[in-house]
Design an enzyme around this catalytic site. Structure first.
Site, PDB file in Angstrom:
ATOM      1  N   SER A  57      37.774  35.357  42.496  1.00 42.51           N
ATOM      2  CA  SER A  57      38.852  36.064  43.137  1.00 42.51           C
ATOM      3  C   SER A  57      39.806  35.434  44.173  1.00 42.51           C
ATOM      4  CB  SER A  57      38.012  37.282  43.972  1.00 42.51           C
ATOM      5  OG  SER A  57      37.306  36.749  44.833  1.00 42.51           O
ATOM      6  N   HIS A  91      38.763  38.106  51.664  1.00 38.56           N
ATOM      7  CA  HIS A  91      39.886  37.341  51.084  1.00 38.56           C
ATOM      8  C   HIS A  91      40.988  36.937  52.032  1.00 38.56           C
ATOM      9  CE1 HIS A  91      37.982  39.371  47.668  1.00 38.56           C
ATOM     10  NE2 HIS A  91      38.072  38.190  47.141  1.00 38.56           N
ATOM     11  N   ASP A 142      41.818  40.992  53.424  1.00 41.69           N
ATOM     12  CA  ASP A 142      40.607  42.007  53.257  1.00 41.69           C
ATOM     13  C   ASP A 142      39.274  41.531  53.861  1.00 41.69           C
ATOM     14  OD1 ASP A 142      39.560  40.637  51.122  1.00 41.69           O
ATOM     15  OD2 ASP A 142      40.079  42.250  49.576  1.00 41.69           O
TER      16      ASP A 142
END
Ligand SMILES: *[C@@H]1O[C@H](CO)[C@@H](O)[C@H](O)[C@H]1NC(C)=O
Ligand SMILES: *[C@@H]1O[C@H](CO)[C@@H](O)[C@H](O)[C@H]1NC(C)=O
Length: 350
Positions: A35, A328, A325
């Site tokens: 991610s 991340h 978040d």
């Protein structure tokens, strides 16, 4: 006189930059990982590891969610821009792009993936071996599109960026009993290093000659890990930071070994840990304020579908936050990291 001198010097520097740019032979960026660098592949597969909804992407070009786990762009996008290629790296599975776009940059990364197949199985995402299969398919399409000779040149001169590993520890080893019952944490690190070695050798075998392998970040300082650290919400989890340092040391060792073993390969280690740790330690130096929680929601646990578009708690200026978040970095952090790495590591790829 002094002014004259300075402007001549400036002129010479500008010429130097132009010469360097015209010699810059990085025609494409080719991205593998999780991610940290997925630009939308998971939108196309059935998994809960998604971020193609608001407020993700609210600071992206056009203010739209793309599947990047960020309020805007991710580090590889900034790299692509810095190389003078294009401002974003498209996801291979995104049907709105085709080989004419992918010829200058393509992303095979999948949020939730790890070196370990079992890690990618947790959220049913694209395992690393499958990312490589997609890359092989890409090579075929590239040869059809650009011709054998030109395609081989792109494959050889492209920069391969790899960012993966954190999920193996935080989404797999420390959560599920399987790997823990098979391996001590040190053995598990070595198991992952073995996979990393095979992966780099595979890329080399397929024609890659410039590979930038990212280490893992200070994992214990991610807001979610701080939240789990119920004894001390404000501190980083030292155990995870030490693990990250140990694993990065092994990755650096691997990079040194493979650089010797494989002729013509420029393989470099990207030290994400140090620069992110500097930002976390002194955010004000980088114009940021909040380190312990992410911008989205309470910032303590929200990510993916828990990062709610309606949440009144989401911050208004993500540029003040190191994390977007709970897991991340914000776009601002990604930009600082890629600028830093570009200056430090780039020269060797030109
Ligand atoms: C790729 O898509 C563009 C438009 O989005 C189109 O003009 C072009 O022909 C396509 N190229 C290939 C090789 O399919
Ligand atoms: C991961 O899965 C692929 C496909 O089944 C397999 O070829 C590969 O050997 C596996 N990797 C490891 C380290 O078990």
């Amino acid at each position: 006189m002094a002014f004259m001198y300075i402007s001549i010097q400036l002129f010479l520097i500008q010429i130097l930059i132009l010469v360097a740019k015209s010699k810059a032979k990085v025609p494409a960026l080719i991205v593998f990982g999780d991610s940290t660098v997925d630009t939308g592949n998971n939108n196309q597969i059935p998994t809960i590891a998604k971020s193609n909804f608001e407020p993700y992407g609210r600071d992206f070009l056009g203010g739209r969610p793309t599947g990047r786990f960020s309020n805007g762009r991710v580090a590889t996008d900034f790299f692509s821009e810095a190389f003078g290629i294009k401002p974003t790296v498209p996801a291979y599975l995104d049907p709105t792009y085709n080989i004419s776009d992918f010829a200058t940059g393509v992303c095979f990364a999948s949020a939730g993936a790890g070196y370990d197949n079992a890690t990618s199985d947790v959220l049913g995402v694209i395992p690393l071996w499958k990312e490589v299969e997609y890359y092989k398919e890409y090579q075929k399409k590239l040869k059809e599109y650009a011709g054998e000779e030109k395609a081989n040149e792109i494959i050889r001169e492209a920069l391969y960026l790899v960012s993966i590993g954190t999920n193996d520890f935080l989404e797999n080893y420390y959560i599920f009993p399987d790997r823990k019952s098979q391996f001590t944490i040190r053995q598990y690190e070595d198991f992952l290093i073995g996979i990393a070695r095979n992966f780099i050798q595979d890329l080399y075998g397929l024609g890659a000659r410039k590979i930038y392998l990212a280490g893992v970040p200070p994992m214990g300082c991610l807001p979610l890990e701080r939240t789990m650290n119920i004894m001390d919400f404000h501190g980083c989890v030292e155990e995870f930071n030490n693990l990250a340092l140990d694993f990065n040391g092994k990755l650096e060792g691997l990079v040194a070994k493979l650089s010797k073993e494989l002729p013509d390969l420029v393989l470099l280690f990207a030290d994400i840990y140090s620069i992110l740790q500097q930002i976390i330690t002194r955010p004000s130096k980088y114009g940021m304020e909040v380190v312990e929680v992410g911008c989205c929601g309470t910032g303590r646990f929200e990510m993916s579908y828990l990062c709610d578009p309606q949440s009144p708690l989401t911050c208004t200026d993500a540029n003040k936050y190191v994390f977007w978040d709970a897991f991340h970095p914000s776009e601002k952090t990604s930009q600082i990291i890629s600028n830093h790495l570009f200056k430090k590591g780039l020269a060797k790829f030109l």
